[in-house]
Motif scaffolding. Structure first.
Motif, PDB file in Angstrom:
ATOM      1  N   LEU A 132      -8.179   0.424  -4.100  1.00 33.96           N
ATOM      2  CA  LEU A 132      -7.421   0.649  -2.875  1.00 33.96           C
ATOM      3  C   LEU A 132      -6.165  -0.219  -2.819  1.00 33.96           C
ATOM      4  O   LEU A 132      -5.125   0.215  -2.319  1.00 33.96           O
ATOM      5  CB  LEU A 132      -8.321   0.374  -1.659  1.00 33.96           C
ATOM      6  N   VAL A 133      -6.246  -1.425  -3.333  1.00 32.02           N
ATOM      7  CA  VAL A 133      -5.083  -2.323  -3.296  1.00 32.02           C
ATOM      8  C   VAL A 133      -3.917  -1.722  -4.097  1.00 32.02           C
ATOM      9  O   VAL A 133      -2.770  -1.741  -3.651  1.00 32.02           O
ATOM     10  CB  VAL A 133      -5.463  -3.730  -3.816  1.00 32.02           C
ATOM     11  N   ASP A 134      -4.215  -1.152  -5.258  1.00 33.93           N
ATOM     12  CA  ASP A 134      -3.163  -0.489  -6.040  1.00 33.93           C
ATOM     13  C   ASP A 134      -2.645   0.736  -5.311  1.00 33.93           C
ATOM     14  O   ASP A 134      -1.440   0.991  -5.267  1.00 33.93           O
ATOM     15  CB  ASP A 134      -3.714  -0.066  -7.410  1.00 33.93           C
ATOM     16  N   LEU A 135      -3.553   1.517  -4.757  1.00 34.90           N
ATOM     17  CA  LEU A 135      -3.158   2.734  -4.035  1.00 34.90           C
ATOM     18  C   LEU A 135      -2.163   2.387  -2.921  1.00 34.90           C
ATOM     19  O   LEU A 135      -1.116   3.022  -2.787  1.00 34.90           O
ATOM     20  CB  LEU A 135      -4.404   3.419  -3.469  1.00 34.90           C
ATOM     21  N   LEU A 136      -2.481   1.343  -2.158  1.00 32.59           N
ATOM     22  CA  LEU A 136      -1.610   0.969  -1.036  1.00 32.59           C
ATOM     23  C   LEU A 136      -0.301   0.369  -1.542  1.00 32.59           C
ATOM     24  O   LEU A 136       0.777   0.759  -1.100  1.00 32.59           O
ATOM     25  CB  LEU A 136      -2.324  -0.033  -0.127  1.00 32.59           C
ATOM     26  N   GLU A 137      -0.399  -0.545  -2.507  1.00 31.22           N
ATOM     27  CA  GLU A 137       0.814  -1.248  -2.943  1.00 31.22           C
ATOM     28  C   GLU A 137       1.793  -0.324  -3.656  1.00 31.22           C
ATOM     29  O   GLU A 137       2.994  -0.505  -3.579  1.00 31.22           O
ATOM     30  CB  GLU A 137       0.442  -2.422  -3.863  1.00 31.22           C
ATOM     31  N   LYS A 138       1.259   0.674  -4.382  1.00 27.70           N
ATOM     32  CA  LYS A 138       2.141   1.548  -5.164  1.00 27.70           C
ATOM     33  C   LYS A 138       2.318   2.927  -4.531  1.00 27.70           C
ATOM     34  O   LYS A 138       2.793   3.855  -5.181  1.00 27.70           O
ATOM     35  CB  LYS A 138       1.618   1.645  -6.596  1.00 27.70           C
ATOM     36  N   GLU A 154     -16.284   2.406 -12.524  1.00 27.75           N
ATOM     37  CA  GLU A 154     -14.860   2.202 -12.372  1.00 27.75           C
ATOM     38  C   GLU A 154     -14.336   3.162 -11.313  1.00 27.75           C
ATOM     39  O   GLU A 154     -14.663   4.347 -11.327  1.00 27.75           O
ATOM     40  CB  GLU A 154     -14.195   2.469 -13.724  1.00 27.75           C
ATOM     41  N   VAL A 155     -13.554   2.613 -10.410  1.00 25.75           N
ATOM     42  CA  VAL A 155     -12.972   3.428  -9.327  1.00 25.75           C
ATOM     43  C   VAL A 155     -11.519   3.023  -9.130  1.00 25.75           C
ATOM     44  O   VAL A 155     -11.163   1.867  -9.382  1.00 25.75           O
ATOM     45  CB  VAL A 155     -13.741   3.199  -7.990  1.00 25.75           C
ATOM     46  N   PRO A 156     -10.679   3.943  -8.688  1.00 25.59           N
ATOM     47  CA  PRO A 156      -9.308   3.545  -8.339  1.00 25.59           C
ATOM     48  C   PRO A 156      -9.368   2.434  -7.289  1.00 25.59           C
ATOM     49  O   PRO A 156     -10.239   2.466  -6.410  1.00 25.59           O
ATOM     50  CB  PRO A 156      -8.703   4.820  -7.749  1.00 25.59           C
ATOM     51  N   TYR A 159     -12.145   5.605  -1.334  1.00 22.25           N
ATOM     52  CA  TYR A 159     -11.028   4.844  -1.894  1.00 22.25           C
ATOM     53  C   TYR A 159     -11.435   3.380  -1.786  1.00 22.25           C
ATOM     54  O   TYR A 159     -11.269   2.754  -0.742  1.00 22.25           O
ATOM     55  CB  TYR A 159      -9.742   5.187  -1.127  1.00 22.25           C
ATOM     56  N   PHE A 160     -12.005   2.839  -2.873  1.00 26.11           N
ATOM     57  CA  PHE A 160     -12.739   1.586  -2.779  1.00 26.11           C
ATOM     58  C   PHE A 160     -11.884   0.335  -2.830  1.00 26.11           C
ATOM     59  O   PHE A 160     -10.999   0.185  -3.662  1.00 26.11           O
ATOM     60  CB  PHE A 160     -13.744   1.476  -3.925  1.00 26.11           C
ATOM     61  N   HIS A 218     -14.332   0.654   4.887  1.00 28.20           N
ATOM     62  CA  HIS A 218     -14.293   1.606   3.776  1.00 28.20           C
ATOM     63  C   HIS A 218     -13.298   2.726   4.109  1.00 28.20           C
ATOM     64  O   HIS A 218     -13.358   3.324   5.180  1.00 28.20           O
ATOM     65  CB  HIS A 218     -15.692   2.193   3.528  1.00 28.20           C
ATOM     66  N   VAL A 219     -12.377   2.985   3.164  1.00 25.27           N
ATOM     67  CA  VAL A 219     -11.373   4.037   3.336  1.00 25.27           C
ATOM     68  C   VAL A 219     -11.909   5.317   2.707  1.00 25.27           C
ATOM     69  O   VAL A 219     -12.429   5.304   1.589  1.00 25.27           O
ATOM     70  CB  VAL A 219     -10.031   3.610   2.701  1.00 25.27           C
TER      71      VAL A 219
END
Ligand code: TMP
Ligand code: ZN
Length: 416
Positions: A210-216, A206-208, A229-230, A62-63
């Motif tokens: 983590l995959v989008d956060l890292l990739e973008k 609904e949560v942001p 950051y789920f 978990h981040v």
């Protein structure tokens, strides 16, 4: 805006699994609170700053932040209104329609945690469902009530849930939009959900992602309000530890990329949809249980900062006037981390009345109404509210036709 000192504590255990093996991979601070806009008086006072560091749990992946500013400081008076854009109300209308059609029958109760100004619940009008919002910020709760949305002005705790169940009955659907990641005591809120949900009820949150956060490279979405950051796997662990079960996952485009998670009681006969395993698999492929993707992300964030600083310095050297477009909380993470201040941006335009006339935390850039941007258009606008890119570009065609340019800072700064 208040000069009251914030309550702050550093925790040393994971808020999902309790492990004390956590690895820090990004340091953005110390930073002021991203929504602590200042008035003239506040400018003269000492500004409080807190570490803003991202950690990953070596046990459950978990981040999260470990630096916790008290929820009373952050959420009792809130400057974020869901209704400031057209994107979000449209997104909510489709969620409300889905819930009314698929998850409920007339007379059922829908409870929303962190119901903000009531925009989502107001979309249930005419469905025959009973709705209740739970919203800790008194100023936004008041706006919700004014538009006719029943709202309890409280934090959503096991006590709040028990009170609702006793007075109004249990909820067929509990919704949490962009709120679960704000809660330090995840076990407490999951216990509250478990206690309030009917036997066949669904918890939809609904949560942001983590995959989008890292990739973008969405590092600016990191601020003290966002504690978690789920990814899907740790979310599943969180739910299961409280007797809940993840049954579906749907990716959404809003806010830079979010996931909508569906959960039931663990005892429910509902079988998880294939999407659950598909996302767990995706996260495994990306190595989210290792350190590599986080270290690579931290490197890209530094590169983004260097690129943006140079772009702005070059524009300034060419005599360009630059302003900010949108003063979202995440804009303040970006400005403070990059050291972009009032010498770089003449002002920031924002449509939220409550922010206008104030100064951004840390960098002290004045926030002005959109009319001032029209009247005094800069050469370049730094799009701090990049999550509304389509909406903003559509709305500002005149600015662009007249030669105005936008810098979109995420995923890597570029001029459009
Ligand atoms: P958010 O990204 O946290 O939703 O906040 C967006 C901020 O940007 C909010 O303060 C309102 C502001 N904004 C504008 O000023 N103009 C716009 O056209 C849009 C869409 C947002
Ligand atoms: Zn953990």
């Amino acid at each position: 805006m208040s000069s009251k000192r914030a309550e702050y504590a550093k925790r040393n255990d994971c808020r999902v699994c309790g492990s004390d093996r956590l690895t820090r991979f990004l340091e953005l601070g110390p930073q002021p609170l991203a929504n602590a806009f200042l008035d003239e008086k506040g400018l003269k006072e000492d500004e409080e700053k807190f570490p803003l560091d991202l950690y990953v749990c070596d046990e459950c992946s978990h981040v999260q932040l470990l630096d916790v500013v008290s929820k009373e400081t952050l959420f009792s008076h809130y400057l974020y209104f869901s209704t400031v854009s057209t994107t979000i109300p449209a997104h909510f209308a489709s969620l409300a329609a889905e819930i009314a059609a698929r998850h409920t029958v007339r007379g059922d109760m829908v409870v929303e945690v962190g119901s903000n100004d009531g925009v989502l619940l107001s979309a249930f009008e005419g469905t025959g469902l009973r709705t209740l919002g739970v919203e800790p910020a008194s100023n936004v709760a008041k706006v919700a009530r004014q538009r006719g949305v029943a709202t309890m002005n409280r934090f959503f705790t096991p006590e709040t849930a028990a009170m609702i169940a006793r007075d109004l009955g249990k909820a067929k659907v509990i919704i949490g939009n962009n709120v679960i990641g704000h809660i330090d005591d995840l076990a407490g809120v999951m216990t509250a959900v478990k206690g309030l949900l009917t036997e066949d009820g669904v918890f939809i949150f609904e949560v942001p992602y983590l995959v989008d956060l890292l990739e973008k490279n969405e590092f600016d979405t990191v601020y003290h309000e966002h504690l978690s950051y789920f990814a899907v796997r740790p979310a599943q662990t969180m739910l299961e530890r409280s007797g809940l079960k993840l049954i579906d996952v749907k990716r959404q485009q809003v806010h830079g990329g979010t996931i909508r998670l569906y959960a039931t009681h663990i005892e429910s006969a509902t079988q998880p949809a294939p999407a659950v395993q598909e996302h767990v698999q995706l996260e495994e492929t990306l190595g989210l249980a290792t350190h590599a993707p986080y270290e690579a992300f931290a490197k890209r964030v530094q590169e983004l900062r260097d690129t943006l600083i140079k772009l702005i310095a070059d524009a300034k050297a060419n005599g360009k006037r630059i302003a900010g477009y949108g003063a979202p909380a995440k804009g303040n993470t970006l400005l403070n981390y990059c050291g972009i201040g009032a010498n770089d941006l003449d002002f920031i335009q924002d449509s939220t009345a409550a922010k206008q006339g104030l100064y951004t935390p840390g960098m002290h850039i004045p926030v002005v109404p959109p009319a001032d941007f029209q009247a005094n258009a800069p050469d370049i606008a730094l799009m701090l509210a990049w999550n509304y890119q389509e909406e903003i570009l559509g709305k500002e065609q005149a600015f662009r036709t007249n030669g105005g340019k936008f810098i979109v800072p995420i995923p890597m700064p570029r001029i459009v």
